[in-house]
Write a protein that holds these residues in place. Sequence first.
Motif, short mmCIF file in Angstrom:
data_model
loop_
_atom_site.label_atom_id
_atom_site.label_comp_id
_atom_site.label_asym_id
_atom_site.label_seq_id
_atom_site.Cartn_x
_atom_site.Cartn_y
_atom_site.Cartn_z
N ARG A 292 0.12 -0.89 -0.79
CA ARG A 292 -0.31 0.13 -1.76
C ARG A 292 0.81 0.36 -2.76
O ARG A 292 2.00 0.21 -2.46
N ARG A 293 0.44 0.75 -3.96
CA ARG A 293 1.41 0.92 -5.04
C ARG A 293 2.03 2.32 -5.04
O ARG A 293 3.22 2.49 -5.26
N SER B 152 -3.34 -2.74 -6.45
CA SER B 152 -2.32 -2.77 -5.40
C SER B 152 -1.31 -3.88 -5.70
O SER B 152 -1.51 -4.72 -6.57
#
Length: 318
Positions: free
Chosen positions: A297-298, A143
Motif C-alpha cells: 500500500r502507498r 499501490s
Amino acid sequence: MTRLGTARAAPGEMDIGELDIGDDRDGSRVTLPVAVLNGAGTGKTLYIQAASDGDELNGVGVLQRVVPQLDPTEISGTILIVGVANYYAFQRGEHRNPIDDTKLNRTYPGDKNGTSTERIAANTFDAASRADLILDLHQGSTSQMINEVRVRCGRRHRLHDECLQLAKVFGCGHILDQKGPDGQLARVGPDEGIPTVDPELGGAVGFDDESIRRGVQGVFNVLQYYNFLEGTVDQQLQTRAAGFEQYGSPVGGIIDFDVELGEQVSPNTTLFRVTDVFGTVKTEITSDSSGIVWRKRRRPPVASGEYVCSVGTDIDTY
C-alpha cells in the motif's frame, strides 16, 4: 481494408478513429480512441488495450511511446488498439466505471444490451476476438507494485502454455501464473482460443517512467517474437509465482515497512510494523511463507482489517 470503429487502414497504412460504446447522460455519443495499423505484409493480428481501470495510466503511457515508432510499411500483420477502454472511469480518474460502479475487467465478454460497463466490454471484446494475441495493459492501481505479467487462464487450461510463453516474451521479469476471477479479459480470451496476458506495469499515481519503459520494451518484444517486426528477442528467465498471499493489519495505526518491493522473504520475516501516531509499536506482522514482496500500500495510515501488502509464493523460474 482493416476497420476498427471509424478507423480504416489499407495494407501499409495506419488510421486513428473512434469506437462507439453508447450514449452519455446528456444523450451525446460516447466513443473510445482506437487505432489500426495494417501491415504491408501478411501475418498475425495483435490486439492491445489500455486503461481498463480508469486510474491505471501506465498502459496509456506505453501506447503514447509505442505507436509513433511503428511504421505500417515495416509491419507484417495487423495491430488493433483501444487506447482507453474504460471511458467513464478514465475521465473521472477512478478505478471503476462510475456510471454503474462496476470494474470493466470483471465483465468480459460483455453484453451489447447490458449495463454501461457490459456494453464497453462487448464492444472492445468484438475487436479483441479478431486477434491471434491479446495484451491487456494494466498496473497495480495506485499501490506500489513490481512490474509483472499475469497469466490468468489457469494451469489446466488448453492455452496455458501459449499464454505463459506470451508472458515470458513480454519479459517484465516476474510472472503471476494464477487463475484469475471470472470476467477478466485474460480469462475470456484463452477460452476463445486467443493467448492473452495482463501485463501489470508497476503501480503509480500518474505515470511511472520505469514501468512505462518496461512496457514499451515488452510490446516490442512481442512484435518481434511473433514476426510483426523484424528482429530477435533475447528471452530472459522470469521469476514465476503461482500463489499470492495478502496481508492486512489487525489494528489501526501507521505502517512502517521492513521490506522492499521485489525482496525475497522467508517464513517469519517481518513484513511491517504498525505504530500509533507517537511511534509506539502496536503489532508486528511476519510472512507466513517464502516468497517475494509483490505489492505494498502507498499510504502509511491503515485501519483495522485494511489491506497492507502481498507476497508472491510458490516461486520458480521459467
